[in-house]
Design an enzyme around this catalytic site. Structure first.
Site, PDB file in Angstrom:
ATOM      1  N   GLY A 229       0.844  -1.194   0.000  1.00 34.75           N
ATOM      2  CA  GLY A 229       0.000   0.000   0.000  1.00 34.75           C
ATOM      3  C   GLY A 229       0.873   1.236   0.000  1.00 34.75           C
ATOM      4  N   ASN A 230       0.327   2.351  -0.467  1.00 37.29           N
ATOM      5  CA  ASN A 230       1.139   3.568  -0.528  1.00 37.29           C
ATOM      6  C   ASN A 230       0.278   4.811  -0.460  1.00 37.29           C
ATOM      7  OD1 ASN A 230       0.333   3.660  -3.496  1.00 37.29           O
ATOM      8  ND2 ASN A 230       1.679   1.866  -3.482  1.00 37.29           N
TER       9      ASN A 230
ATOM     10  N   GLY B 212       8.608  -0.871  -1.488  1.00 42.54           N
ATOM     11  CA  GLY B 212       9.011  -2.102  -0.813  1.00 42.54           C
ATOM     12  C   GLY B 212       9.682  -1.933   0.528  1.00 42.54           C
TER      13      GLY B 212
ATOM     14  N   SER C   4       7.622   4.456  -4.974  1.00 38.48           N
ATOM     15  CA  SER C   4       6.644   3.373  -5.050  1.00 38.48           C
ATOM     16  C   SER C   4       6.450   2.881  -6.475  1.00 38.48           C
ATOM     17  CB  SER C   4       5.292   3.870  -4.522  1.00 38.48           C
ATOM     18  OG  SER C   4       4.237   3.005  -4.885  1.00 38.48           O
ATOM     19  N   SER C   5       6.130   1.613  -6.618  1.00 39.99           N
ATOM     20  CA  SER C   5       5.865   1.062  -7.956  1.00 39.99           C
ATOM     21  C   SER C   5       4.588   1.650  -8.555  1.00 39.99           C
ATOM     22  CB  SER C   5       5.771  -0.463  -7.898  1.00 39.99           C
ATOM     23  OG  SER C   5       5.110  -0.897  -6.746  1.00 39.99           O
ATOM     24  N   ASP C   6       3.790   2.337  -7.749  1.00 36.95           N
ATOM     25  CA  ASP C   6       2.569   2.964  -8.264  1.00 36.95           C
ATOM     26  C   ASP C   6       2.753   4.452  -8.546  1.00 36.95           C
ATOM     27  OD1 ASP C   6       1.236   0.742  -6.028  1.00 36.95           O
ATOM     28  OD2 ASP C   6       0.596   0.711  -8.131  1.00 36.95           O
TER      29      ASP C   6
ATOM     30  N   HIS D 202      -3.269   4.022  -2.311  1.00 37.70           N
ATOM     31  CA  HIS D 202      -3.539   2.712  -2.920  1.00 37.70           C
ATOM     32  C   HIS D 202      -3.287   1.633  -1.868  1.00 37.70           C
ATOM     33  CE1 HIS D 202      -3.687  -0.802  -5.344  1.00 37.70           C
ATOM     34  NE2 HIS D 202      -2.383  -1.007  -5.378  1.00 37.70           N
TER      35      HIS D 202
ATOM     36  N   HIS E 267      -4.456  -2.809  -0.909  1.00 32.79           N
ATOM     37  CA  HIS E 267      -5.043  -4.067  -1.362  1.00 32.79           C
ATOM     38  C   HIS E 267      -5.926  -4.595  -0.237  1.00 32.79           C
ATOM     39  CE1 HIS E 267      -2.275  -4.726  -4.904  1.00 32.79           C
ATOM     40  NE2 HIS E 267      -1.716  -3.727  -4.280  1.00 32.79           N
TER      41      HIS E 267
ATOM     42  N   ASP F 137     -22.833   9.392   2.188  1.00 35.48           N
ATOM     43  CA  ASP F 137     -22.092  10.490   2.841  1.00 35.48           C
ATOM     44  C   ASP F 137     -20.728  10.709   2.195  1.00 35.48           C
ATOM     45  OD1 ASP F 137     -23.073   9.752   6.312  1.00 35.48           O
ATOM     46  OD2 ASP F 137     -24.122  10.796   4.688  1.00 35.48           O
TER      47      ASP F 137
ATOM     48  N   HIS G 220      -7.400  -5.777  -9.090  1.00 37.08           N
ATOM     49  CA  HIS G 220      -6.188  -5.205  -8.475  1.00 37.08           C
ATOM     50  C   HIS G 220      -6.504  -4.719  -7.069  1.00 37.08           C
ATOM     51  CE1 HIS G 220      -2.594  -2.198  -8.894  1.00 37.08           C
ATOM     52  NE2 HIS G 220      -2.562  -2.883  -7.784  1.00 37.08           N
TER      53      HIS G 220
ATOM     54  N   TYR H  76     -21.409  18.225   8.044  1.00 43.25           N
ATOM     55  CA  TYR H  76     -20.858  17.301   9.041  1.00 43.25           C
ATOM     56  C   TYR H  76     -19.552  17.823   9.652  1.00 43.25           C
ATOM     57  CZ  TYR H  76     -18.558  13.174  10.966  1.00 43.25           C
ATOM     58  OH  TYR H  76     -17.916  12.289  11.803  1.00 43.25           O
TER      59      TYR H  76
HETATM   60  O1  HMS Z   1       0.485  -4.086  -6.025  1.00 42.74           O
HETATM   61  C1  HMS Z   1       1.610  -3.622  -6.062  1.00 42.74           C
HETATM   62  C2  HMS Z   1       2.692  -4.213  -6.880  1.00 42.74           C
HETATM   63  O2  HMS Z   1       2.145  -5.158  -7.765  1.00 42.74           O
HETATM   64  C3  HMS Z   1       1.916  -2.403  -5.252  1.00 42.74           C
HETATM   65  O3  HMS Z   1       0.759  -1.598  -5.226  1.00 42.74           O
HETATM   66  C4  HMS Z   1       2.232  -2.725  -3.800  1.00 42.74           C
HETATM   67  O4  HMS Z   1       3.057  -3.869  -3.731  1.00 42.74           O
HETATM   68  C5  HMS Z   1       2.937  -1.554  -3.140  1.00 42.74           C
HETATM   69  O5  HMS Z   1       4.132  -1.338  -3.856  1.00 42.74           O
HETATM   70  P1  HMS Z   1       5.193  -0.241  -3.336  1.00 42.74           P
HETATM   71  O6  HMS Z   1       5.845  -0.780  -2.063  1.00 42.74           O
HETATM   72  O7  HMS Z   1       4.445   1.048  -3.058  1.00 42.74           O
HETATM   73  O8  HMS Z   1       6.156  -0.124  -4.489  1.00 42.74           O
END
Ligand code: HMS
Length: 257
Positions: free
Chosen positions: A42-43, A79, A111-113, A132, A134, A157, A197, A251
């Site tokens: 996540g990031n 990572g 980050s990879s994103d 982002h 998961h 809301d 995803h 609110y």
């Molecule tokens: O889903 C993925 C990579 O496939 C990324 O969103 C997740 O591993 C977070 O990556 P990062 O540590 O932010 O590079």
């Protein structure tokens, strides 16, 4: 890496960058505290608005007239364990998603994103933060390619309706960012479930984007159980609109002039 260095920016700009690094480093702990991430999956990022002249001066100081230096954003390094995240290793990027020489270790990649976050910042100027994750329940709706229907007042809301599904897209270029923007521009939602995803959320600032990620997972879980044991009905659109207007405008503690 970009030719830009932190020292190419004015003191005011460097102070804004430092503040964003503090905020983004701290908000990653919120992802853990709300059980939104497993391991490093996540990031969080935050936009750093720069006065145009500050950005241009920095570009000229770096001998760089090209590229988008209208602003920057800060994002976590890829990572790296959340336990090791701190303001000093938050990576600073241009809105093209290119790391500047930001005094983090040269080896620290963003980050990879990063490309997805950068695309959102370039195409949604009102967005100040992107998240982002998961997170399990929201990602299970994404795995099914199913939007979350607005059957809860909390959804009306915070999201102004259903939480939509975005297209399936591979990581590494503008595909995910384009899918996020296309989907969110067609909705009031601050969250999009990218097909197979996971959720991406936006906010006026990074903290609002984290709030949207927390509430996205909360309603994904609640509606999951509601659907497992019953047939929850979507709230009427006019009632969704009324709930959304109240929550967004009344609110909480508003600045009372
Ligand atoms: O889903 C993925 C990579 O496939 C990324 O969103 C997740 O591993 C977070 O990556 P990062 O540590 O932010 O590079």
């Amino acid at each position: 890496m970009n030719a830009l260095h932190l020292n190419d920016f004015s003191l005011t700009a460097r102070e804004a960058i430092a503040e964003a690094r503090e905020t983004v480093a701290g908000l990653h702990a919120e992802l853990q505290r709300n059980d939104l991430v497993a391991w490093t999956a996540g990031n969080v990022s935050a936009r750093v608005d720069l006065p145009q002249e500050a950005a241009q001066a920095a570009a000229e100081a770096a001998g760089q007239a090209s590229g988008d230096v209208s602003g920057l954003f800060v994002i976590k390094p890829s990572g790296v364990s959340y336990d090791e995240l701190e303001p000093g290793n938050m990576v600073v990027c241009t809105l093209d998603g290119v790391k500047i020489d930001d005094d983090t270790s040269i080896g620290l990649s963003p980050s990879s994103d990063t490309a997805a976050h950068a695309y959102v910042y370039r195409h949604m100027p009102h967005v100040g933060g992107v998240v982002h994750t998961h997170s399990s329940y929201a990602t299970s709706w994404a795995a099914r390619g199913e939007s979350i229907p607005c059957v809860l007042t909390m959804m009306a809301d915070e999201f102004g309706g259903d939480i939509p599904i975005g297209p399936f897209a591979l990581i590494g270029d503008d595909s995910i960012g384009r899918g996020i923007v296309e989907t969110l521009e067609a909705s009031r939602s601050k969250a999009v479930l990218m097909d197979r995803h996971g959720p991406f959320t936006i906010g006026a600032d990074a903290r609002q984007a984290v709030k949207a990620a927390v509430l996205c997972e909360e309603v994904a879980r609640t509606v999951h159980f509601a659907r497992a044991y019953g047939d929850p009905q979507r709230i009427d659109q006019d009632q969704i609109d009324a709930l959304y207007a109240r929550y967004q405008n009344v609110y909480g503690q508003k600045d009372h002039a």
